[in-house]
Design a protein around this motif. Structure first.
Motif, PDB file in Angstrom:
ATOM      1  N   ALA A 265     -91.042  11.548 102.861  1.00 33.53           N
ATOM      2  CA  ALA A 265     -90.644  10.154 103.088  1.00 33.53           C
ATOM      3  C   ALA A 265     -89.208   9.999 102.603  1.00 33.53           C
ATOM      4  CB  ALA A 265     -91.569   9.191 102.349  1.00 33.53           C
ATOM      5  N   SER A 266     -88.443   9.226 103.350  1.00 37.95           N
ATOM      6  CA  SER A 266     -87.038   9.001 103.009  1.00 37.95           C
ATOM      7  C   SER A 266     -86.740   7.510 102.999  1.00 37.95           C
ATOM      8  CB  SER A 266     -86.118   9.677 104.022  1.00 37.95           C
ATOM      9  OG  SER A 266     -86.317  11.062 104.027  1.00 37.95           O
ATOM     10  N   SER A 267     -85.798   7.122 102.163  1.00 26.63           N
ATOM     11  CA  SER A 267     -85.371   5.732 102.136  1.00 26.63           C
ATOM     12  C   SER A 267     -84.655   5.403 103.444  1.00 26.63           C
ATOM     13  CB  SER A 267     -84.456   5.474 100.940  1.00 26.63           C
ATOM     14  OG  SER A 267     -83.296   6.274 101.018  1.00 26.63           O
ATOM     15  N   GLU A 268     -84.555   4.132 103.733  1.00 20.79           N
ATOM     16  CA  GLU A 268     -83.939   3.682 104.981  1.00 20.79           C
ATOM     17  C   GLU A 268     -82.508   4.184 105.113  1.00 20.79           C
ATOM     18  OE1 GLU A 268     -85.385   1.566 102.707  1.00 20.79           O
ATOM     19  OE2 GLU A 268     -87.298   1.413 103.762  1.00 20.79           O
ATOM     20  N   ASP A 269     -81.793   4.235 103.981  1.00 23.59           N
ATOM     21  CA  ASP A 269     -80.395   4.682 104.024  1.00 23.59           C
ATOM     22  C   ASP A 269     -80.245   6.190 103.857  1.00 23.59           C
ATOM     23  OD1 ASP A 269     -80.935   5.051 101.333  1.00 23.59           O
ATOM     24  OD2 ASP A 269     -79.512   3.534 100.631  1.00 23.59           O
ATOM     25  N   GLY A 270     -81.357   6.899 103.658  1.00 23.68           N
ATOM     26  CA  GLY A 270     -81.331   8.346 103.538  1.00 23.68           C
ATOM     27  C   GLY A 270     -80.867   8.873 102.191  1.00 23.68           C
ATOM     28  N   ARG A 271     -80.678   8.000 101.219  1.00 22.50           N
ATOM     29  CA  ARG A 271     -80.170   8.446  99.923  1.00 22.50           C
ATOM     30  C   ARG A 271     -81.258   9.047  99.022  1.00 22.50           C
ATOM     31  NH1 ARG A 271     -76.596   4.398 101.113  1.00 22.50           N
ATOM     32  NH2 ARG A 271     -74.426   4.993 100.805  1.00 22.50           N
ATOM     33  N   VAL A 272     -82.513   8.738  99.323  1.00 19.14           N
ATOM     34  CA  VAL A 272     -83.617   9.255  98.517  1.00 19.14           C
ATOM     35  C   VAL A 272     -84.645   9.867  99.460  1.00 19.14           C
ATOM     36  CG1 VAL A 272     -85.416   8.704  96.828  1.00 19.14           C
ATOM     37  CG2 VAL A 272     -83.258   7.437  96.794  1.00 19.14           C
ATOM     38  N   ARG A 273     -85.093  11.071  99.120  1.00 18.82           N
ATOM     39  CA  ARG A 273     -86.081  11.782  99.938  1.00 18.82           C
ATOM     40  C   ARG A 273     -87.079  12.461  99.008  1.00 18.82           C
ATOM     41  NH1 ARG A 273     -86.132  17.006 101.101  1.00 18.82           N
ATOM     42  NH2 ARG A 273     -87.331  17.764 102.828  1.00 18.82           N
ATOM     43  N   VAL A 274     -88.364  12.285  99.312  1.00 13.65           N
ATOM     44  CA  VAL A 274     -89.410  12.930  98.515  1.00 13.65           C
ATOM     45  C   VAL A 274     -90.288  13.772  99.427  1.00 13.65           C
ATOM     46  CG1 VAL A 274     -89.461  11.090  96.789  1.00 13.65           C
ATOM     47  CG2 VAL A 274     -91.063  11.031  98.688  1.00 13.65           C
ATOM     48  N   VAL A 275     -90.801  14.868  98.866  1.00 11.41           N
ATOM     49  CA  VAL A 275     -91.780  15.709  99.549  1.00 11.41           C
ATOM     50  C   VAL A 275     -92.941  15.866  98.580  1.00 11.41           C
ATOM     51  CG1 VAL A 275     -92.267  17.962 100.568  1.00 11.41           C
ATOM     52  CG2 VAL A 275     -89.987  16.961 100.813  1.00 11.41           C
TER      53      VAL A 275
ATOM     54  N   ASP B  71     -75.766  11.764  95.649  1.00 12.91           N
ATOM     55  CA  ASP B  71     -74.867  11.596  94.509  1.00 12.91           C
ATOM     56  C   ASP B  71     -74.471  10.136  94.279  1.00 12.91           C
ATOM     57  OD1 ASP B  71     -74.919  14.310  94.017  1.00 12.91           O
ATOM     58  OD2 ASP B  71     -73.075  14.712  95.139  1.00 12.91           O
ATOM     59  N   ASP B  72     -74.308   9.389  95.347  1.00 16.33           N
ATOM     60  CA  ASP B  72     -73.851   8.011  95.188  1.00 16.33           C
ATOM     61  C   ASP B  72     -74.992   7.010  95.028  1.00 16.33           C
ATOM     62  OD1 ASP B  72     -74.804   8.109  97.786  1.00 16.33           O
ATOM     63  OD2 ASP B  72     -73.158   6.916  98.613  1.00 16.33           O
ATOM     64  N   ALA B  73     -76.220   7.474  94.978  1.00 17.13           N
ATOM     65  CA  ALA B  73     -77.364   6.556  94.876  1.00 17.13           C
ATOM     66  C   ALA B  73     -77.328   5.752  93.583  1.00 17.13           C
ATOM     67  CB  ALA B  73     -78.678   7.315  94.986  1.00 17.13           C
ATOM     68  N   THR B  74     -76.899   6.366  92.496  1.00 15.67           N
ATOM     69  CA  THR B  74     -76.885   5.653  91.219  1.00 15.67           C
ATOM     70  C   THR B  74     -75.766   4.605  91.155  1.00 15.67           C
ATOM     71  OG1 THR B  74     -75.567   7.429  90.223  1.00 15.67           O
ATOM     72  CG2 THR B  74     -77.964   7.512  89.915  1.00 15.67           C
ATOM     73  N   GLN B  75     -74.772   4.736  92.026  1.00 13.81           N
ATOM     74  CA  GLN B  75     -73.738   3.717  92.070  1.00 13.81           C
ATOM     75  C   GLN B  75     -74.141   2.561  92.990  1.00 13.81           C
ATOM     76  OE1 GLN B  75     -71.559   6.835  93.174  1.00 13.81           O
ATOM     77  NE2 GLN B  75     -71.237   7.451  91.071  1.00 13.81           N
ATOM     78  N   ARG B  76     -74.998   2.831  93.943  1.00 14.68           N
ATOM     79  CA  ARG B  76     -75.404   1.813  94.913  1.00 14.68           C
ATOM     80  C   ARG B  76     -76.706   1.108  94.537  1.00 14.68           C
ATOM     81  NH1 ARG B  76     -72.789   1.960  99.877  1.00 14.68           N
ATOM     82  NH2 ARG B  76     -71.327   3.655 100.097  1.00 14.68           N
ATOM     83  N   MET B  77     -77.473   1.707  93.615  1.00 19.73           N
ATOM     84  CA  MET B  77     -78.757   1.142  93.228  1.00 19.73           C
ATOM     85  C   MET B  77     -78.834   1.026  91.710  1.00 19.73           C
ATOM     86  SD  MET B  77     -81.129   3.632  95.531  1.00 19.73           S
ATOM     87  CE  MET B  77     -82.475   2.676  96.146  1.00 19.73           C
ATOM     88  N   ARG B  78     -79.448  -0.035  91.255  1.00 21.87           N
ATOM     89  CA  ARG B  78     -79.740  -0.145  89.827  1.00 21.87           C
ATOM     90  C   ARG B  78     -80.833   0.860  89.495  1.00 21.87           C
ATOM     91  NH1 ARG B  78     -81.110  -5.556  90.957  1.00 21.87           N
ATOM     92  NH2 ARG B  78     -82.988  -5.131  89.773  1.00 21.87           N
ATOM     93  N   PRO B  79     -80.930   1.306  88.274  1.00 19.12           N
ATOM     94  CA  PRO B  79     -81.973   2.270  87.896  1.00 19.12           C
ATOM     95  C   PRO B  79     -83.375   1.798  88.276  1.00 19.12           C
ATOM     96  CG  PRO B  79     -80.374   2.092  86.136  1.00 19.12           C
ATOM     97  CD  PRO B  79     -80.021   1.040  87.151  1.00 19.12           C
ATOM     98  N   ALA B  80     -83.653   0.525  88.087  1.00 12.10           N
ATOM     99  CA  ALA B  80     -84.982   0.005  88.435  1.00 12.10           C
ATOM    100  C   ALA B  80     -85.223   0.084  89.942  1.00 12.10           C
ATOM    101  CB  ALA B  80     -85.136  -1.433  87.949  1.00 12.10           C
ATOM    102  N   GLN B  81     -84.194  -0.168  90.738  1.00  7.24           N
ATOM    103  CA  GLN B  81     -84.334  -0.062  92.195  1.00  7.24           C
ATOM    104  C   GLN B  81     -84.569   1.380  92.608  1.00  7.24           C
ATOM    105  OE1 GLN B  81     -80.530  -1.945  93.078  1.00  7.24           O
ATOM    106  NE2 GLN B  81     -81.618  -3.451  94.338  1.00  7.24           N
TER     107      GLN B  81
END
Length: 135
Positions: free
Chosen positions: A25-35, A49-59
């Motif tokens: 499953a991947s996030s809509e923006d493709g920044r997070v992917r899990v298997v 790499d830029d996920a932590t700048q675009r998302m708060r830790p809780a998000q």
């Protein structure tokens, strides 16, 4: 004896097929992917790499949990399909696999208390700590 061997081979094949089940499953923006594997265990986690700048830790945490749950549900369906081929007609694979994971409610506002009175052990090696965890 031949029936016994065929049964063992079929069981071995089924075990191999179950072990090979994965779902992604991947996030809509493709920044997070899990298997995940057949029982929902996380096998891979990719975070851009830029996920932590675009998302708060809780998000980010909520996204990982949501994607893991989605992938686990898909993996459970695939595992049930593998088992349905070998189970007697009318047998529910969920009886063997357990129910699929429940969706987790999103809680983007959850925060970790930054002002907690936790001790800072950043300059201490865990190897130097005594049995109580204190140096």
């Amino acid at each position: 004896m031949a029936d016994y061997r065929r049964s063992r081979e079929r069981l071995a094949d089924t075990r191999r097929d179950l072990a090979a089940v994965t779902a992604t499953a991947s996030s809509e923006d493709g920044r997070v992917r899990v298997v995940v594997g057949p029982q929902g265990a996380l096998r891979e986690l990719e975070i851009a790499d830029d996920a932590t700048q675009r998302m708060r830790p809780a998000q980010l945490a909520a996204t990982i949990v949501r994607l893991s749950t989605e992938a686990a549900r898909a993996a459970a369906e695939r595992a049930a399909s593998v088992l349905s081929d070998v189970l007697p007609a009318g047998t529910d694979p969920e009886l063997l696999l357990g129910p699929p994971p429940e969706p987790v409610s999103r809680n983007d506002s959850r925060r970790i208390d930054d002002d907690a009175d936790d001790e800072d052990f950043s300059d201490t090696s865990w190897l130097q700590q005594g049995p109580t965890g204190r140096t």
